[in-house]
Write a protein that holds these residues in place. Structure first.
Motif, mmCIF file in Angstrom:
data_model
loop_
_atom_site.group_PDB
_atom_site.id
_atom_site.type_symbol
_atom_site.label_atom_id
_atom_site.label_comp_id
_atom_site.label_asym_id
_atom_site.label_seq_id
_atom_site.Cartn_x
_atom_site.Cartn_y
_atom_site.Cartn_z
ATOM 1 N N THR A 202 -1.964 -48.895 3.754
ATOM 2 C CA THR A 202 -3.034 -48.169 4.439
ATOM 3 C C THR A 202 -4.132 -47.823 3.446
ATOM 4 N N ASN A 203 -5.250 -47.324 3.972
ATOM 5 C CA ASN A 203 -6.244 -46.720 3.084
ATOM 6 C C ASN A 203 -5.716 -45.373 2.598
ATOM 7 N N ILE A 204 -6.423 -44.790 1.665
ATOM 8 C CA ILE A 204 -5.949 -43.527 1.071
ATOM 9 C C ILE A 204 -6.223 -42.345 2.000
ATOM 10 N N PHE A 205 -5.456 -41.274 1.785
ATOM 11 C CA PHE A 205 -5.657 -40.003 2.477
ATOM 12 C C PHE A 205 -5.133 -38.902 1.570
ATOM 13 N N PRO A 206 -5.630 -37.665 1.703
ATOM 14 C CA PRO A 206 -5.166 -36.588 0.836
ATOM 15 C C PRO A 206 -4.023 -35.774 1.426
ATOM 16 N N ILE A 207 -3.265 -35.159 0.574
ATOM 17 C CA ILE A 207 -2.413 -34.020 0.913
ATOM 18 C C ILE A 207 -3.004 -32.848 0.144
ATOM 19 N N ILE B 287 -3.741 -37.780 -3.794
ATOM 20 C CA ILE B 287 -4.240 -38.887 -2.998
ATOM 21 C C ILE B 287 -3.103 -39.875 -2.780
ATOM 22 N N TYR B 288 -2.912 -40.312 -1.532
ATOM 23 C CA TYR B 288 -1.751 -41.134 -1.182
ATOM 24 C C TYR B 288 -2.156 -42.288 -0.271
ATOM 25 N N PHE B 289 -1.263 -43.261 -0.168
ATOM 26 C CA PHE B 289 -1.325 -44.264 0.885
ATOM 27 C C PHE B 289 0.092 -44.659 1.258
ATOM 28 N N ILE B 290 0.235 -45.284 2.424
ATOM 29 C CA ILE B 290 1.544 -45.710 2.922
ATOM 30 C C ILE B 290 1.657 -47.212 2.742
#
Length: 845
Positions: free
Chosen positions: A367-372, A357-360
Motif C-alpha cells: 500500500t501507500n504510506i499512512f501514519p500512526i 510512518i507505515y505501509f501494509i
C-alpha cells in the motif's frame, strides 16, 4: 536505434499476445447466473438489472451494461431516440423482463409513452460472445423514423488514447470532442423532459446533431488493449459517436438505426468483448489513508475476487527516518466471508502502537504510506471548512490566492415560480403559490446568504437546515473556532486562507441563516428551494456568476435586451413556494439553533432567527397533518426537532413537553433514526428521562454489533439505490459520538473511528479517501462545479460507493459525472466536519 528496435519488438510481442488472448478468451461460455446476469471470469453482462430513473432520467446506470475485467465500461444498451442522448432526453420504460436460463437469454420490453412506441430487446449468449436482437410488433411511428436506433454507450475515460477499427479503417478515440456537427430545425427535435430544453437557442430555433466519428459493419474498440477490446458486428451500419459534443458528461456511443416499415426482428448485433484467460481481479487492500491513533483498533480489509483465496499472512512495515523499512508485525489474515460480489478477509495490526510512518504488504502488493500518530484527526476537517464551504457560498465573490472561484452570483434573485409547474431536480408547483406574489413577480430581499446545494447552483432549504443544525452542534459541542477565511457580507467578498479575526464556523452559520431569515421575512415561510428556470441553465458548468445575467427580469424588454439595470431575459431563479409543515418545522429547528450560536456574534440576526422560529412553530402547532407532499412522513421528526431546539434556546416547558411526548414513540419505531435527537436532549432533561434513555442506547449498540455480520466494515454501508451511503455512515458515527458522551460504558469510541476509517479508505472498490485532499491518497475527481475539468474542491466529501443492482459496488475515480458516487453536497460535508472534530475530541480524551 537500438532502443527503437527493442520498442518495436516489444510492441509486436504485445500484439501477438493480445491476439492469442483474443482467440482463446472464451474458454468458458457466457452463462446466466443466479443473480440474473451473464457471467464468466472477466466479464459480466447486465441486462436492465437497473431501470432508467424517472426523476433524473439517464443517470448512466441502466440498460445493457458491461462489467469488463472488473470495471463497468459500458451502459445504456437500449433503443434510444437520439444519436447521443443527453441526460434529460426521453428514456424508455421497461414494461417486462423475462429471464430464461434454458435458452440462456434475457428479454426486455421497452416503451416510449410520449411517442407511443414499443420495442423488445433480446440478449442471448452466442459463440464467444452474445447477440442482441431488436423486435418490433408494429412499424416505427413516423415521428421516430430516422431517429430510433439501438445504442450502446462506452465510458470515455476507459477508451482515451486507445484506437478503434471500423471495417479495418483505423482511428483514435479523441481526448476532447472535436467531431463534426450540424444544426437542424427545432421542429425536428423529439421533445425532452416536460417542456424543457437543454439547448439555449439564443433566438434561433434549432438544435445540434452530431455526426459519427466513423461507421462500418464491424467495429472493434480498443484492439490495442486486451482489457477493453470489444468487437461488434451487424448487417446494419454501425456508427460511432462522441456524446461529449452535446454534453460534457456524454459517452462514446455505438449505434444502429432501426429500419422504417418493418416488423419482427429488425436489428441484430453480435458483441464479443475480449476476455483475458483465467483473469482474476487483483486484491484491493483497504485501510485509512489518514492513518490511525495509536490506541484505536487498526484493521485493514482485503477485497478479493470471488475466485481468489486470501493469503495466510500480511505484514506491517515501518519506514524509518533513514529510509530503511522494518517489518513491525507479520500477522494472520482471517477470512470474513462474502459481501455483494467479492470475498473479504481482514488483517488486524492493532497491537502496533508506535507512532511512525507505515505501509501494509500483502504478497507482492504494497500500500501507500499512512501514519500512526496521536494527532491524525486534528486537521482532517480543515479543508472542508477552509476551502469547500467558502467555494459553495452563494451571493459572494470567492477568491483564493491567485484564483477567483466565482463572482457574486444571482443578484437578480428571485421570481415567484409559476403555477402547475413540473420542474427538474424534483421541484414542482401546484395550483397556488401560498404567497402574496403573482407568478413571475419579483420577491424582494432574497439575494443574500445561502450555499449552492451541490454540484449545481440551487438553494435547497432542507439541506440548508441540516447544514446549520450540524454546524451549531459542532460549535456547541466542540467549539471549532478556527479562523482561516475572510468573509465580508457588506462587500459580498470571501477570501480563502485570509483570517479576519472571526470564527469561520460562526460566519458560515451566519451566512446560511441570512438566507433562511430572508425567506421567512419576505415570503412568510421557508420555500422548497430557489433554482434557475431553464434546463439549459441548470447544467451550467463554470462560474456561477454567469448562470444568469445578474439583472432583474423586466418583461417590458426583449430577450437579451438590457437597459443596464434590468433585462428582458427570463433567467432569474425561481422560488418554489409551496408551503409544507415539514419544511416549516425543519426551518424552525435550524433557526432556533442558529439563534443560540449567533448570540453575541450577530445579535440582530440571532433575534430575528428566534422570532421567525417561534412564528413558524405557532403557525403550525396544533394543526392537523394535511401535508400530502413526499415529505409528509418526515413531519413528525421535524416537529420533534423543532420542539427540542426551541426548548434548548428558550427553556419554555411547552416545547419540552412536545418533545418528550414524541421522542419515545419515535424511538420505538426506529431507534437509530432519532437517537441523535434523544441524546442531544440528554443534558437538558431530568434524571428519569436520562435513565429511560439507557435502554435505547443498549438496543442501538446491539444493532451496531449486528453490522459486523452484515459487511466486513461494520458500518451501515448501503447495498442498494442510486446514491452512495457515506451520509448514512457519517450520521451513524455521529450518533455513536453522542452516545459515547453520555453512555461511555455502553458505546465505545471505536464505533466513531470505524465510521471515519470507512470514509478515509477502508471501503469497497478502491482505498481512496472519500474526502478530497484529506489522507495520503484521496478523491481527485469529483462532481462539483469544476467537474468538467476532471478536478475537485478540497474538503469535499463524495456520496461514496453506489451499488449497481444486483451486486456491483462502484466509485469511479476516472469519470466525475456520476452524481450518485461523486457529487459533493452541503449536508454531507457539514456532518463530516462535526464527525471529524468529534473524533479528534475523543482522541484527546
Amino acid at each position: 536505434m537500438k532502443t527503437t528496435l527493442m520498442y518495436r519488438g516489444s510492441r509486436a510481442t504485445g500484439l501477438f499476445l493480445l491476439l492469442l488472448a483474443t482467440t482463446t478468451a472464451f474458454c468458458q461460455k457466457v452463462k446466466l447466473n443466479d443473480s440474473e446476469y451473464f457471467e464468466i471470469p472477466g466479464l459480466n453482462v447486465l441486462v436492465f438489472s437497473s431501470q432508467y430513473n424517472g426523476m433524473f432520467f439517464d443517470e448512466k446506470t441502466a440498460g445493457i451494461e458491461l462489467i469488463h475485467h472488473g470495471v463497468r465500461t459500458s451502459t445504456g444498451g437500449a433503443v434510444r431516440l437520439q444519436h447521443t442522448p443527453e441526460q434529460w432526453d426521453l428514456v424508455p420504460k421497461m414494461t417486462s423482463r423475462k429471464v430464461d436460463k434454458a435458452t440462456n437469454s434475457i428479454e426486455v420490453g421497452l416503451r416510449y409513452q410520449e411517442v407511443d412506441f414499443d420495442s423488445r430487446v433480446v440478449v442471448s449468449a452466442k459463440g464467444n460472445g452474445f447477440e442482441i436482437n431488436v423486435y418490433l410488433d408494429k412499424p416505427l411511428p413516423a415521428k421516430v423514423v430516422g431517429k430510433a436506433g439501438f445504442n450502446l454507450e462506452f465510458v470515455p475515460s476507459a477508451y482515451f488514447e486507445k484506437s478503434y477499427l471500423a471495417d479495418g479503417k483505423p482511428g483514435t478515440f479523441p481526448l476532447y470532442p472535436a467531431s463534426n456537427t450540424k444544426t437542424e430545425p427545432l421542429s425536428e427535435k423529439i421533445q425532452q423532459f416536460g417542456i424543457h430544453n437543454t439547448f439555449e437557442e439564443r433566438g434561433k430555433p434549432e438544435f445540434i446533431v452530431p455526426a459519427p466519428l466513423t461507421s462500418g459493419k464491424t467495429m472493434v474498440l480498443a484492439p490495442d488493449d486486451a482489457e477493453h477490446m470489444v468487437r461488434i458486428q451487424s448487417e446494419t451500419e454501425l456508427m460511432l459517436f462522441d456524446g461529449r459534443n452535446l454534453a460534457q458528461n456524454g459517452w462514446f456511443i455505438v449505434r444502429s438505426l432501426l429500419p422504417a416499415g418493418k416488423t419482427g426482428k429488425v436489428l441484430t448485433w453480435y458483441l464479443e468483448p475480449n476476455v483475458i484467460p483465467n483473469w482474476k481481479r487483483a486484491p484491493v487492500l483497504e485501510f485509512s489513508q489518514v492513518g490511525y491513533n495509536p490506541g484505536q483498533e487498526k484493521v485493514a480489509v482485503i477485497e478479493l475476487d470471488q475466485a481468489d483465496q486470501a493469503l495466510k499472512t500480511a505484514s506491517l512495515i515501518q519506514v524509518m527516518a533513514d529510509g530503511k523499512q522494518i517489518e513491525k508485525l507479520k500477522g494472520p489474515v482471517t477470512n470474513w466471508g462474502k459481501f455483494l460480489r467479492y470475498n473479504y478477509a481482514k488483517f488486524d495490526f492493532s497491537s502496533v502502537k508506535e507512532p511512525g510512518i507505515y505501509f501494509i504488504q500483502y504478497g507482492d502488493q504494497k500500500t501507500n504510506i499512512f501514519p500512526i500518530s496521536a494527532d491524525v484527526y486534528e486537521k482532517t476537517w480543515h479543508p472542508t471548512l477552509d476551502v469547500w464551504f467558502p467555494v459553495q457560498m452563494d451571493h459572494m465573490t470567492v477568491n483564493e490566492a491567485y484564483r477567483v472561484w466565482h463572482g457574486a452570483p444571482f443578484k437578480d434573485d428571485a421570481l415567484q415560480a409559476p403555477l402547475n409547474q413540473q420542474h427538474f431536480d424534483g421541484y414542482s408547483m401546484g395550483d397556488k403559490t401560498d404567497t402574496k406574489y403573482k407568478p413571475l413577480e419579483r420577491i424582494p430581499g432574497l439575494g443574500v446568504g445561502g450555499w449552492f446545494d451541490a454540484g449545481d447552483f440551487d438553494i435547497q432549504t432542507g439541506s440548508h437546515n441540516t447544514t446549520i443544525l450540524n454546524f451549531v452542534d459542532a460549535w456547541e459541542k466542540l467549539k471549532l473556532n478556527r479562523d482561516e477565511t475572510r468573509i465580508d457580507q457588506g462587500r459580498q467578498y470571501v477570501d480563502i486562507h485570509r483570517p479576519d479575526g472571526k470564527p469561520d464556523l460562526l460566519q458560515q452559520i451566519e451566512h446560511g441563516t441570512l438566507n433562511l431569515v430572508a425567506q421567512v421575512k419576505n415570503i412568510g415561510h421557508p420555500v422548497r428551494g430557489i433554482i434557475v428556470p431553464n434546463l439549459h441553465q441548470y447544467h451550467h458548468l463554470g462560474d456561477a456568476n454567469t448562470e444568469t445575467d445578474n439583472l432583474p427580469y423586466n418583461p417590458n424588454l426583449k430577450p437579451y435586451e438590457s437597459d443596464g439595470k434590468s433585462s428582458g431575459t427570463l433567467d432569474d431563479r425561481w422560488a418554489f413556494t409551496t408551503r409544507s409543515a415539514f419544511l416549516d418545522y425543519n426551518t424552525a429547528a435550524a433557526l432556533a439553533a442558529a439563534s443560540r450560536a449567533l448570540n453575541g456574534f450577530n445579535d440582530t440576526l440571532s433575534t430575528q432567527a428566534l422570532t421567525y422560529a417561534k412564528k413558524l412553530w405557532d403557525e403550525n402547532d396544533g394543526k392537523p397533518n394535511t401535508d400530502t407532499s413526499r415529505f409528509a412522513l418526515f413531519r413528525r421528526n421535524t416537529e420533534m426537532a423543532a420542539a427540542l431546539q426551541l426548548y434548548i434556546t428558550t427553556k419554555d416547558d411547552r416545547y419540552a413537553k412536545k418533545f418528550t411526548d414524541a421522542i419515545w414513540p419515535a424511538l420505538d419505531r426506529n431507534v437509530g433514526q432519532v437517537l441523535t435527537a434523544a441524546l442531544q436532549a440528554y443534558p437538558f432533561m431530568n434524571k428519569a428521562y436520562q435513565t429511560k434513555l439507557k435502554d435505547y442506547v443498549v438496543k442501538f449498540k446491539a444493532s451496531n454489533d449486528e453490522l459486523t455480520k452484515q459487511n466486513p466494515y461494520g458500518v451501515p454501508a448501503g447495498t442498494r439505490g442510486g446514491w452512495g451511503s457515506n451520509q448514512q455512515v457519517i450520521s451513524w458515527a455521529i450518533t455513536n459520538y453522542h452516545a459515547n458522551r453520555h453512555f461511555p460504558d455502553i458505546i465505545s469510541p471505536e464505533y466513531v473511528f470505524r465510521g471515519l476509517n470507512y470514509l478515509f479508505g477502508c471501503h469497497p472498490y478502491h482505498n481512496l479517501s472519500f474526502v478530497s485532499a484529506v489522507g495520503t491518497r484521496s478523491k481527485k475527481i469529483t462532481y462539483g462545479s469544476n467537474r468538467a475539468d476532471f478536478s475537485y474542491i478540497a474538503g469535499g466529501v463524495v456520496p461514496g460507493i453506489m451499488v449497481l443492482k444486483p451486486d456491483f459496488p462502484e466509485n469511479r475515480e476516472d469519470w466525475p459525472f456520476l452524481w450518485g458516487e461523486n457529487e459533493v453536497i452541503i449536508d454531507i460535508c457539514s456532518a463530516y466536519i462535526m464527525l471529524a472534530g468529534a473524533a479528534n475530541e475523543l482522541v484527546k480524551k
